[in-house]
Each structure stands twice: as C-alpha cells, then as structure tokens.
Design a protein around this motif. Sequence first.
Motif, short mmCIF file in Angstrom:
data_model
loop_
_atom_site.label_atom_id
_atom_site.label_comp_id
_atom_site.label_asym_id
_atom_site.label_seq_id
_atom_site.Cartn_x
_atom_site.Cartn_y
_atom_site.Cartn_z
N UNK A 87 3.60 -8.62 2.55
CA UNK A 87 4.17 -7.29 2.80
C UNK A 87 3.88 -6.97 4.46
N UNK A 88 4.89 -6.65 5.13
CA UNK A 88 4.59 -6.63 6.51
C UNK A 88 4.52 -4.70 6.88
N UNK A 89 4.85 -4.06 5.87
CA UNK A 89 4.85 -2.61 6.36
C UNK A 89 6.29 -2.23 6.42
N UNK A 90 6.36 -0.95 6.13
CA UNK A 90 7.70 -0.19 5.99
C UNK A 90 8.85 -0.79 5.15
N UNK A 91 8.30 -1.32 4.14
CA UNK A 91 9.38 -1.80 3.15
C UNK A 91 9.63 -3.52 3.47
N UNK A 117 0.76 -1.23 0.04
CA UNK A 117 0.09 0.09 -0.08
C UNK A 117 0.69 1.19 0.01
N UNK A 118 2.15 1.34 0.35
CA UNK A 118 3.13 2.25 0.55
C UNK A 118 3.27 2.76 -1.07
N UNK A 119 3.63 1.68 -2.02
CA UNK A 119 3.93 1.85 -3.20
C UNK A 119 2.91 1.90 -4.21
N UNK A 120 1.75 1.42 -3.68
CA UNK A 120 0.66 1.08 -4.80
C UNK A 120 0.88 0.32 -5.92
N UNK A 121 2.01 -0.72 -5.63
CA UNK A 121 2.48 -1.82 -6.45
C UNK A 121 2.29 -3.08 -5.71
N UNK A 124 13.94 -1.88 -0.71
CA UNK A 124 14.04 -0.26 -0.89
C UNK A 124 13.77 0.01 -2.44
N UNK A 125 13.58 1.17 -2.76
CA UNK A 125 13.14 1.76 -4.07
C UNK A 125 14.38 1.32 -5.18
#
Length: 308
Positions: free
Chosen positions: A133-137, A92-96, A155-156
């Motif tokens: 996905x656990x959150x925070x990357x 949900x952080x990257x919408x990917x 990370x990105x």
Amino acid sequence: MAVSSSTPSPTPQRQARLVRRWYFWLFIVVAAYAIAAIMHWDARAKLWVVERMTPQAQRDASVWLPDYHAFIDGKAMTGLETDEASDLTYNPDTKTLFSVMGKHAFLVELNLEGDVLRKMPLNGWANPEGVAYLGGGRMAITDEREHLMTVVTVAPDTKALNAADWPQFDLGPSANQNKGFEGIAWDPRRGQILLGEERPAAMFTLKSDDQGKWQGDKVKLAYTTLNLRNLSALDVDPRTGNTLVLSADSHMLLELDPTGKQVSFMTLLGGLNGLKDTIPRAEGVAMDESGTIYMVSEPNLFYVFRKF
C-alpha cells in the motif's frame, strides 16, 4: 612355558559391526550438520546470543520480535480454500488488509480478523506475488513471472482491476528468473519501494514518491546478513522504520534496522511464540500502526501476532 598375553584379533563379524557403527555415527553427524546449515541454526544461535545481550532501551526502540505471541493461530480464510495467499499489506486509511492470490489472480480485502470482505479479479496478471500500500488508495502489485510492477488505485467500489489500465514498471532480470521479485513494501520515511528477490534472497530499493511514480532503476542493497533460504515478503514498521523480512523456507521472520543489521527474529515453528503448529508456508506479512503483525500462509491460513 610362557603364557601369551596378546589380545585376540577381532573376528570378521565384529569388524563388520564396528564399521557399520562408524558409518552410522558419521551419517548422524553429516545429517545434523546438513540440517543445521539448511535451517541456518548457526545464524539463529548467533542472533539469539546477540538478542540476549541487547539493552532494554534498544529493545524498546525496535519491533523486538521475541516478545510477540500468536493471538490468531492459523485461521482458515473462508472462501479462499482453492487459492494461494501470496502477500499481504495493511491499509491505514480503511483499517483493512489486502492480499494477492497467485493461483487464481485476484486481490482480496480482509478485515483485521482475517474475514473476506471482497474479491477483485486481477485481469492481465500472470503470477501476482507481492502487494504494497502506497497511500491514497494506491497499491503496487508485482508479477513474479513477468518481472513487472503495476501501480493501481483501489476505491471502495472497485470490483476488478485490469493491468492494461495502469502504469507498469519493468523490474528487470533476477538472478533466478523462476524465483524473481516476490516481496515488496513501501518505505514512506525514505520515499522508496523495497523489493525482495526470492532466491537467492536479496533486497533492492526503487526510489518513488507517494504518488507511486518511480525514479530510475532499482538499486541492490549490500546486505550481507540475509542468511535465509528464500525471501517471501517484506514490510516496513511505520513506527521505527525497521524492515520485516519473511522467509517461508527458513520458517523465520527477521527484523532489520535501516543499515541492514539484524535486530531480532521470530521462529515460525510449532510450540514457539504461541503457535500450536508450524506455519506451513508463510508468504505475506504486514504491520499496522499499533505494532500488530499480520501474516498469511499458503494456501489460506491467517495469523495475528501481538506483544504479550
């Protein structure tokens, strides 16, 4: 002179035809019963009846899979033709989306239309089958062959991941060592990881915080309603807290409430729920915050389901 009224005895040829006909219908009945048992049609019929009797308020409070329709139907993921998509998770952080590939071990990032954004080799994994996905990357990746869970940070600018660089957790033995822990999902409401054993289908919890630190051993859930030939993947609806259970062999997606009760189901056969063809082997499922369901099938097919 009296005329006999007795019926002539059947000829040997007629007797043989009657026996063949009896065996033919016996074969049809046995085959139909076997197919119904394998496909769990009896369980599906029972669940279908329960669904029809479910009040609208309860339907609105759940995912309610019968209302879903395929909007992207079996799109080939370009660049993954020789690979095997094994699981899927939504960030949900990257919408990917992120998917693990089992044939050649790597992690792939996808946009919400199933286009490949980047591929990251997973060095040191023997057979990655699950990702959550656990959150925070942070992501948890299971290795079915080694019975390990590894928590990594993506990370990105991540280009590759080495298993030796990250903490690992031994998931212990499974009932069938060759069909181990394949499904994994993060349940943020309850602060736990859900683990799915492929065959026989079973579910476990592993208490963890949002930093990916596990606490104690896995605990088997006493679900008696997992009437599935196998368990391929898991996900947790972020809105309702209900669990999605995917089975490739049963061609089915189940919705369970927090007690393990079956709420609804979706059959992944051609001609139903907007699918032109049967999903060959559904191996991964993910849901975003709006309720859209994403799915991958071996070798490299991508699906999107939305309510219509």
